[in-house]
Design an enzyme around this catalytic site. Structure first.
Site, PDB file in Angstrom:
ATOM      1  N   GLU A   1       5.484  -2.137   9.674  1.00 49.22           N
ATOM      2  CA  GLU A   1       4.689  -2.239   8.445  1.00 49.22           C
ATOM      3  C   GLU A   1       4.610  -0.924   7.673  1.00 49.22           C
ATOM      4  OE1 GLU A   1       1.046  -4.380   8.412  1.00 49.22           O
ATOM      5  OE2 GLU A   1       1.870  -6.118   9.464  1.00 49.22           O
TER       6      GLU A   1
ATOM      7  N   HIS B   1      -4.217  -2.035  14.485  1.00 52.32           N
ATOM      8  CA  HIS B   1      -3.491  -2.263  15.733  1.00 52.32           C
ATOM      9  C   HIS B   1      -3.661  -1.070  16.665  1.00 52.32           C
ATOM     10  CE1 HIS B   1      -0.738  -5.792  14.771  1.00 52.32           C
ATOM     11  NE2 HIS B   1      -1.380  -5.580  13.630  1.00 52.32           N
TER      12      HIS B   1
END
Length: 660
Positions: A367, A644
């Site tokens: 990402e 995350h």
């Protein structure tokens, strides 16, 4: 295979692409700012809590017409730019390979000489993280913002964690895990090229290494000979401080240790140079140094698990103060030892760490979609990693069946030279995921050579699968393609034969955000995929069941800025308790439980959704070598910067030459 160092084959296309993007960017930036102003994060809401309720509404009323007017004015230029930009993507290369140009900090060639084929082996450390560097308006839907500042901060934290000092600790008894304060007086961070051994012992409790920021210097031949004589450390572990702790129960301090505490030894690493743009980082929450926040920007110290750097000034030292600090660290080590004893059947160390592992060799990120953020992140990572592959993917309709607005978001960084690289785009993306060129990046790196001039290589693959819940079939299809591409890449880049091997394969690692966990009932198909028969997951006990110590890697976005978890140390403490995990991790989906995370008391399966994976295989490696996991870590150093948890794994490649 030629590695692409620029996105286009010639400078004319590069200039034309820059011109077209320059026409598009104002419209893109204004649209991003406009949408972002309507999607506040919880941090911003708390900051505005003391402001009058009408103040924010007034700002929106004033700024929205301005943004809209400028957006409309920029649209004609953006359209012209798009008409130029889109066809150029057919000539664009699938990635950009960047190598550090500063020879004073380049050390990839030096690392290749560390491999000793006649020795016992060498360890390699791998890290993976989803950093959520999307355009700011999209990142806000994950409750993170200020993408440009976060990119710089993420890069600095990673390199600070990877370049911090670490220490090897040996004890002389497998049963006596208590560590006296006196023993800690010898825990002094080594200078480059310094390999110290204190006291005598035989049992290792933790395995840690130190190689300074970008390995500015290496051991000379004299140090290597000394280390070779000890016989215990593995080859290639230069710049390591080895501490041996005796088993005396009274904890009395030896004369040597007393002298050390009284100022005869000092450890201090070179100060981090101040980097451009520090003021920008202060706009993002959780970026300022706080008491106890060892994961902050300029901290190069070790985490709690890495013990303590003892800094003793010249002159007299308050002995009680030093001992109190060392006793505190000793109590933490006792707590860690007790926690690890719960899983005595495990053959490797595992922990929740406030830092990225020292001597991190390879890093795979997902990402990294925003191109400006990728440049900032690359600039920071280049202070530690010499080789980086970024801007991976395709744009427009080139190479995939649907139009792609952003790249794959994959980024790879390495301390070892990259030999080959390949990228493949998943053609079956659905929904919002179809707008990104999600795929897989395959890399071949050289990690050493034998005395017979045979190259020692390793394979690393990084991927990001379909994210939408319920798209089980899509993810399974992508896993099938991933396996086929892996096999194809291995065959196309291999220059050896079984009869006359020119290369010896040391490891094959696969990592990334797979967007399914091993405990959810909805993910049964992925859990039983054939990929897991070829690759081993250190955290997995079997399909549908994780090992007791494994925890989830997906954080509850609503709690990212809570005081309890907003620093690396605080998040680490919370995740070490079951109640803390229930409050701040996303758990496997279940129809029997509410989707709310806060205050949930029900008994849930597993320890959270673990969707970030680190896998390895023993298939296709050099037959006479053995690969095993040395340690596995869940990392909290990026607390407040992404939703995350990064993961890291250290593999030991044993050559077996020293075995009887």
């Amino acid at each position: 295979m030629v590695l692409y160092t620029s996105p286009f084959p010639n400078s004319f296309l590069s200039v034309l692409h820059s011109f077209s993007w320059g026409l598009i960017f104002p419209c893109y930036w204004l649209a991003d700012r406009l949408v972002g102003s309507f999607v506040p994060t919880t941090y911003e809401k708390r900051q505005r809590a003391d402001d009058p309720c009408y103040f924010h509404a007034l700002c929106i009323i004033i700024t929205t017409p301005i943004y809209l007017a400028l957006l409309v004015a920029s649209l004609p230029f953006a359209l012209i730019g798009f008409l130029l930009w889109s066809p150029l993507q057919s000539a664009r290369r699938p990635y950009i390979y960047s190598r550090l140009k500063d020879k004073n900090h380049a050390n990839g060639a030096t690392l290749l000489t560390e491999w000793k084929a006649a020795g016992s082996g060498k360890s390699f450390c791998f890290g993976s993280a989803n950093v959520c560097l999307l355009p700011d308006s999209l990142a806000r839907f994950n409750n993170v913002f200020n993408t440009q500042a976060r990119a710089k901060e993420i890069g600095r934290r990673i390199r600070n964690g990877a370049s911090r000092p670490q220490i090897k600790i040996y004890i002389d008894s497998p049963t006596n895990t208590s560590i006296s304060a006196a023993s800690f007086s010898s825990l002094v961070s080594p200078q480059a090229g310094d390999n110290r051994t204190v006291n005598a012992g035989i049992k290792r409790t933790t395995s840690m290494e130190y190689k300074g920021d970008n390995c500015a210097s290496n051991n000379g031949e004299e140090n290597r000979e000394d280390k070779g004589g000890s016989g215990e450390p593995h080859e290639g572990e230069e710049n390591t401080c080895i501490v041996r702790i005796n088993g005396e129960e009274n904890g009395l301090m030896s004369d040597t240790e007393t002298d050390t505490v009284n100022g005869q030894a000092r450890a201090s690493g070179p100060a981090e140079p101040s980097l451009e743009g520090d003021a920008e980082i202060s706009k993002t929450p959780n970026h300022k140094q706080k008491e106890g926040d060892s994961g902050s920007l300029d901290s190069c110290s070790a985490s709690r698990e890495s013990l303590v750097k003892v800094r003793v000034g010249d002159g007299t030292v308050d002995q009680s103060t030093v001992n109190n600090k060392l006793l505190y660290k000793a109590s933490i080590m006792k707590k860690t030892s007790v926690r690890k004893k719960k899983h005595t059947d495990e053959t490797f160390d595992h922990e929740i760490s406030a830092f990225f592992p020292a001597n991190l060799d390879f890093l795979c990120l997902q990402e990294v979609f925003d191109k400006r953020a990728a440049e900032k992140l690359k600039a920071q990572l280049h202070h530690y990693f010499e080789y980086i592959v970024y801007d991976v993917g395709v744009y427009s309709c080139h190479g995939c069946c649907s139009f792609k607005f952003v790249n794959s978001g994959l980024l790879f960084a390495s301390r070892y030279p990259v030999m080959d690289a390949a990228y493949h785009c998943y053609p079956n993306g659905r929904g919002m995921d179809s707008l990104a060129s999600k795929g897989a990046l395959f890399l071949k790196v050289q990690v050493g050579s034998t005395p017979q001039d045979q190259r020692i290589v390793g394979y690393i693959s990084c991927t990001h699968l379909q994210a939408i819940a319920g798209d089980t079939t899509v993810r399974c299809e992508q896993l099938d393609m991933l396996q086929d591409w892996l096999s194809e890449f291995r065959k196309s880049t291999s220059s050896s034969s079984t009869a006359n091997p020119e290369e010896l394969v040391a490891f094959d690692v696969l990592c990334g955000d797979l967007n399914f966990d091993n405990c959810s009932s909805e993910d049964k198909l992925e859990q039983q995929h054939s990929l897991f028969t070829h690759y081993k997951d250190p955290c997995r006990a079997g399909p549908g069941e994780d090992k007791p110590w494994a925890i989830g890697t997906l954080l509850d976005p609503e709690g990212l800025y809570d005081e309890e978890v907003c620093t690396p140390d605080n998040l680490q403490k919370v995740l070490e308790s079951e109640e803390g995990r229930k409050g701040y991790l996303v758990y496997p989906t279940s129809k029997n439980h509410s989707s709310s995370q806060k205050g949930r008391k029900a008994s849930l399966k597993g320890n959270g959704r673990r969707i970030d994976y680190m896998l390895y295989t023993e298939e296709g490696l050099y037959l006479e070598w053995k690969v095993e996991v040395e340690e596995f870590s869940f990392i909290t150093q990026l607390a407040g910067l992404t939703d995350h948890l990064p993961v890291a794994m250290r593999l030991m490649v044993s050559t077996g030459e020293d075995d009887p």
